[in-house]
Design a protein around this motif. Structure first.
Motif, PDB file in Angstrom:
ATOM      1  N   VAL A   1       0.837  -1.201   0.000  1.00  0.00           N
ATOM      2  CA  VAL A   1       0.000   0.000   0.000  1.00  0.00           C
ATOM      3  C   VAL A   1       0.870   1.248   0.000  1.00  0.00           C
ATOM      4  CG1 VAL A   1      -1.671   1.326   1.337  1.00  0.00           C
ATOM      5  CG2 VAL A   1      -1.961  -1.124   1.073  1.00  0.00           C
ATOM      6  N   LEU A   2       1.959   1.236   0.765  1.00  0.00           N
ATOM      7  CA  LEU A   2       2.865   2.381   0.791  1.00  0.00           C
ATOM      8  C   LEU A   2       3.467   2.633  -0.586  1.00  0.00           C
ATOM      9  CD1 LEU A   2       4.720   1.789   4.188  1.00  0.00           C
ATOM     10  CD2 LEU A   2       3.051   3.566   3.673  1.00  0.00           C
ATOM     11  N   ALA A   3       3.813   1.553  -1.282  1.00  0.00           N
ATOM     12  CA  ALA A   3       4.336   1.713  -2.640  1.00  0.00           C
ATOM     13  C   ALA A   3       3.280   2.297  -3.560  1.00  0.00           C
ATOM     14  CB  ALA A   3       4.829   0.365  -3.164  1.00  0.00           C
ATOM     15  N   LEU A   4       2.037   1.857  -3.376  1.00  0.00           N
ATOM     16  CA  LEU A   4       0.953   2.381  -4.198  1.00  0.00           C
ATOM     17  C   LEU A   4       0.696   3.857  -3.915  1.00  0.00           C
ATOM     18  CD1 LEU A   4      -1.249   1.586  -6.261  1.00  0.00           C
ATOM     19  CD2 LEU A   4      -2.750   1.092  -4.335  1.00  0.00           C
ATOM     20  N   LEU A   5       0.905   4.272  -2.648  1.00  0.00           N
ATOM     21  CA  LEU A   5       0.690   5.664  -2.263  1.00  0.00           C
ATOM     22  C   LEU A   5       1.860   6.564  -2.636  1.00  0.00           C
ATOM     23  CD1 LEU A   5      -0.866   5.194   1.306  1.00  0.00           C
ATOM     24  CD2 LEU A   5      -2.065   5.739  -0.820  1.00  0.00           C
ATOM     25  N   GLY A   6       2.959   5.995  -3.127  1.00  0.00           N
ATOM     26  CA  GLY A   6       4.122   6.794  -3.484  1.00  0.00           C
ATOM     27  C   GLY A   6       4.933   7.215  -2.287  1.00  0.00           C
ATOM     28  N   ALA A   7       4.883   6.417  -1.199  1.00  0.00           N
ATOM     29  CA  ALA A   7       5.619   6.759   0.018  1.00  0.00           C
ATOM     30  C   ALA A   7       6.908   5.974   0.161  1.00  0.00           C
ATOM     31  CB  ALA A   7       4.732   6.514   1.243  1.00  0.00           C
ATOM     32  N   THR A   8       7.262   5.172  -0.841  1.00  0.00           N
ATOM     33  CA  THR A   8       8.505   4.405  -0.788  1.00  0.00           C
ATOM     34  C   THR A   8       9.589   5.115  -1.598  1.00  0.00           C
ATOM     35  OG1 THR A   8       7.742   3.062  -2.654  1.00  0.00           O
ATOM     36  CG2 THR A   8       7.297   2.227  -0.438  1.00  0.00           C
ATOM     37  N   GLY A   9      10.767   4.523  -1.622  1.00  0.00           N
ATOM     38  CA  GLY A   9      11.865   5.133  -2.357  1.00  0.00           C
ATOM     39  C   GLY A   9      12.703   6.016  -1.459  1.00  0.00           C
ATOM     40  N   PRO A  10      13.346   7.066  -2.013  1.00  0.00           N
ATOM     41  CA  PRO A  10      14.166   7.967  -1.194  1.00  0.00           C
ATOM     42  C   PRO A  10      13.320   8.619  -0.084  1.00  0.00           C
ATOM     43  CG  PRO A  10      14.569   8.337  -3.524  1.00  0.00           C
ATOM     44  CD  PRO A  10      13.392   7.414  -3.436  1.00  0.00           C
ATOM     45  N   GLY A  11      13.856   8.588   1.117  1.00  0.00           N
ATOM     46  CA  GLY A  11      13.124   9.166   2.245  1.00  0.00           C
ATOM     47  C   GLY A  11      11.956   8.321   2.697  1.00  0.00           C
ATOM     48  N   GLU A  12      11.975   7.018   2.392  1.00  0.00           N
ATOM     49  CA  GLU A  12      10.835   6.163   2.745  1.00  0.00           C
ATOM     50  C   GLU A  12      10.608   6.128   4.254  1.00  0.00           C
ATOM     51  OE1 GLU A  12       9.508   1.437   2.552  1.00  0.00           O
ATOM     52  OE2 GLU A  12      11.142   2.192   1.291  1.00  0.00           O
ATOM     53  N   GLU A  13      11.689   6.037   5.024  1.00  0.00           N
ATOM     54  CA  GLU A  13      11.552   5.975   6.478  1.00  0.00           C
ATOM     55  C   GLU A  13      10.868   7.229   7.018  1.00  0.00           C
ATOM     56  OE1 GLU A  13      14.372   5.501  10.472  1.00  0.00           O
ATOM     57  OE2 GLU A  13      15.221   5.288   8.450  1.00  0.00           O
ATOM     58  N   ASP A  14      11.262   8.387   6.487  1.00  0.00           N
ATOM     59  CA  ASP A  14      10.627   9.640   6.919  1.00  0.00           C
ATOM     60  C   ASP A  14       9.180   9.713   6.457  1.00  0.00           C
ATOM     61  OD1 ASP A  14      12.919  10.416   8.144  1.00  0.00           O
ATOM     62  OD2 ASP A  14      13.607  11.730   6.523  1.00  0.00           O
ATOM     63  N   ASN A  15       8.894   9.199   5.260  1.00  0.00           N
ATOM     64  CA  ASN A  15       7.512   9.198   4.780  1.00  0.00           C
ATOM     65  C   ASN A  15       6.606   8.377   5.694  1.00  0.00           C
ATOM     66  OD1 ASN A  15       7.909  10.830   2.513  1.00  0.00           O
ATOM     67  ND2 ASN A  15       8.503   9.095   1.227  1.00  0.00           N
ATOM     68  N   VAL A  16       7.058   7.194   6.068  1.00  0.00           N
ATOM     69  CA  VAL A  16       6.266   6.332   6.937  1.00  0.00           C
ATOM     70  C   VAL A  16       6.077   6.977   8.306  1.00  0.00           C
ATOM     71  CG1 VAL A  16       6.189   4.091   8.091  1.00  0.00           C
ATOM     72  CG2 VAL A  16       6.969   4.247   5.719  1.00  0.00           C
ATOM     73  N   ARG A  17       7.138   7.570   8.821  1.00  0.00           N
ATOM     74  CA  ARG A  17       7.038   8.229  10.131  1.00  0.00           C
ATOM     75  C   ARG A  17       6.069   9.400  10.077  1.00  0.00           C
ATOM     76  NH1 ARG A  17      12.269  10.518  13.551  1.00  0.00           N
ATOM     77  NH2 ARG A  17      11.079  11.469  15.260  1.00  0.00           N
ATOM     78  N   LEU A  18       6.113  10.154   8.981  1.00  0.00           N
ATOM     79  CA  LEU A  18       5.181  11.275   8.826  1.00  0.00           C
ATOM     80  C   LEU A  18       3.747  10.788   8.773  1.00  0.00           C
ATOM     81  CD1 LEU A  18       5.549  14.334   6.528  1.00  0.00           C
ATOM     82  CD2 LEU A  18       3.491  12.966   6.344  1.00  0.00           C
ATOM     83  N   LEU A  19       3.493   9.735   8.007  1.00  0.00           N
ATOM     84  CA  LEU A  19       2.121   9.218   7.888  1.00  0.00           C
ATOM     85  C   LEU A  19       1.596   8.725   9.232  1.00  0.00           C
ATOM     86  CD1 LEU A  19       2.423   7.250   4.516  1.00  0.00           C
ATOM     87  CD2 LEU A  19       1.201   9.395   4.888  1.00  0.00           C
TER      88      LEU A  19
END
Length: 584
Positions: free
Chosen positions: A538-556
């Motif tokens: 789901v994170l990949a589908l939302l565009g939250a993976t890749g560079p800065g993935e850890e920060d994206n998940v923490r933000l969400l």
């Protein structure tokens, strides 16, 4: 048949004012109806007094404020009273179930602000409304009875309207059981509005009922002192021949005679008219372009909680709560961003926008500070310039959803991170060691190089001339990659071709985009309880993976804490009920 009412550009229409009934090709705008009902021992449930609100077809200021011949001032503020030209139809009724004589024209109060007329007589003018009020009267006094028979109750349907009813007894020395049964009903077509108005209606109807009961009790006590009816009834011989005459005599006492109130109906008209006006203005409908945002829902929830706390406090102190006033969504959001600036008149310069803050701090320090804000870490600004600190928080709030903001703009002592993620401190306030060494906090020291400098005459552009900003944090994680949202914000702020207003709108759109990602992740992980592997997809589908993935998940995950109670409750209710939740 319901139809849409006309909107007055100068007046906010309530939900109840949006109901219209067609009668003889004439549109009657029905705000609500308030009626006093009585259970007559001879004729059963009867409507004694009814007040309805009629809206002018095309109100104008001149018509609304124009004097009416033969009018006299009433007790209601902004209302004028005059005799109604409609005559009461005489029917088969005794003195106890008649309020106004057939020759009495009734009462009309005109709201000088809106031109709305409040008409009072024994029955509504239109046959359809008469039928609705008649059914509400019968049900309130015969079918729908609350435990103990006295008290409020709610009933109704879409066809005949919804009713808030409060039944009560009035003392009468000549009645069976020494009391007579009455009710006050409020009839409207909007179920949600009546339910939301329950505390308001109950509080003010109780005042009217207690006034009637107290005056009737005084009359009852005085009559009992002259001629105790209990002893008379015990000593009198019962005879079937005189029983109908006794019942007829007992049923012929009117409410004014029970209370010895000569102007009772005029007083009830003023009371019912004020109730309709106040109830119609305390809650207003809002025209929303699409579904409300999460920020709007959270702001409304916070405002409701504050009003409930104020109401409870005033109730404990014995005061009367003020009329509730709901602001528009833009006003609510504006107050959220700039509440400290409005309330505190500190002198000196202020940060005007995020771009201005970035120019003062520099791109590197601003990115570090913004990273901590988006990650949910505690941002502490310490210094001797309260106005400047509060303005910094006001612009930093725009980076987060409303539900994620917990702010203490300026405090004389340190507050824990669970209480606030924005904390302003005086320059001499100590900060605990565990906070300084924590990677979940960032400290911004505002150092005044010349303490003798006066801030009152300084301009916004002169901030760096007398202040220095030192940013420190125990977090060693690099912020160069950062979350995707921060990168997009940086691009917008660095583009000088975009005005501050355009950047503000871009930020709102970016926040709404990522708030939708938060909703999907919350539904998928918290409500459905999917595993780690599915969540990663789901994170990949939302565009939250890749560079800065850890920060994206923490933000969400941090932004999940800012979801409104309304949205969470809707999702959980839909899952328990086996329904598919609506997308917003």
């Amino acid at each position: 048949m319901p139809a849409t009412s006309q909107r007055d550009t100068d007046t906010r229409l309530t939900r109840l004012q949006c109901v219209a009934w067609f009668v003889n090709a004439t549109v009657i705008k029905m705000n609500a109806l308030v009626a006093l009902c009585h259970f007559c021992e001879l004729h059963g449930p009867r409507t004694l007094f009814c007040t309805e609100a009629l809206h002018p077809p095309s109100p104008t200021p001149s018509q609304a404020g124009a004097p009416i011949p033969g009018e006299r001032e009433s007790d209601g503020e902004g209302l004028t009273m005059r005799a109604n030209s409609s005559a009461t139809q005489s029917g088969d009724m005794c003195e106890g179930c008649r309020s106004l004589p057939a020759s009495h024209p009734g009462f009309v109060s005109v709201d000088s602000e809106t031109g709305i007329r409040f008409l009072s007589h024994q029955h509504p003018r239109e046959p359809q409304l008469f039928s609705v009020v008649r059914q509400a009267c019968v049900r309130s006094l015969s079918c729908e009875v609350c435990p103990g028979r006295e008290g409020p109750i709610f009933f109704g349907d879409e066809q005949h309207g919804f009713v808030f009813s409060h039944t009560f007894f009035i003392k009468d020395s000549l009645a069976r059981g020494f009391q007579r049964w009455y009710s006050i009903v409020m009839v409207a077509m909007d179920r949600i509005y009546l339910i939301n108005s329950w505390p308001f209606l109950l509080r003010h109807l109780k005042l009217t009922i207690e006034s009637l009961q107290s005056t009737a009790l005084k009359v009852f006590d005085s009559e009992q002192c002259v001629c105790p009816q209990r002893a008379v009834r015990i000593n009198s011989a019962f005879s079937p021949a005189v029983f109908p005459h006794q019942r007829s005599g007992n049923a012929a006492r009117s409410l004014p005679s029970l209370t010895q109130h000569t102007n009772l109906w005029a007083s009830l008209h003023s009371s019912f008219s004020w109730l309709l006006k106040a109830c119609g203005s305390r809650l207003t409908e809002k025209l929303l372009e699409g579904a409300p945002t999460e920020d709007t829902l959270v702001l409304i929830e916070r405002q409701t909680e504050q009003e409930e706390e104020i109401s409870c406090w005033e109730g404990a102190e014995g005061g009367v709560s003020t009329t509730q006033h709901h602001q528009s969504d833009s006003d609510l959001y504006s107050d959220f961003l700039f509440d400290e600036e409005k309330s505190d008149g500190y002198p000196g310069p202020r940060f005007r926008s995020l771009r201005h803050l970035r120019q003062v701090l520099g791109a590197t320090d601003f990115r570090q500070l913004a990273w901590h804000v988006l990650m949910g870490n505690q941002v502490i600004i310490r210094g001797a310039v309260p106005g400047l600190i509060q303005s910094a928080f006001s612009v930093l709030k725009a980076l987060l959803p409303v539900g994620c903001v917990r702010s203490v703009p300026y405090s004389a002592q340190y507050e824990e991170a669970y209480r606030c993620n924005f904390l302003g401190l005086g320059s001499d306030v100590p900060i605990p060691t565990h906070v300084i060494s924590s990677e979940f906090s960032v400290l911004v020291e505002v150092v005044n190089e010349d303490r003798d400098t006066s801030f009152s005459s300084a301009c916004d552009e002169d901030i760096l001339s007398f202040c220095q900003f030192n940013i420190s944090s125990a977090n060693t994680q690099p912020t160069d990659k950062g979350p995707t949202l921060l990168n997009k914000i940086e691009v917008a702020l660095s583009n000088e071709n975009l005005s501050v207003d355009v950047v503000s709108h871009c930020l709102l759109c970016l926040k709404e985009e990522w708030m939708n990602k938060v909703k999907v992740l919350f539904k998928f992980s918290k409500v459905d309880g999917r595993g780690r592997e599915d969540t990663q997809k789901v994170l990949a589908l939302l565009g939250a993976t890749g560079p800065g993935e850890e920060d994206n998940v923490r933000l969400l995950k941090f932004w999940m804490t800012g979801l409104s109670k309304t949205y969470k409750s809707h999702l959980m209710t839909a899952v328990r009920g086996g329904e598919r939740p609506l997308s917003q």
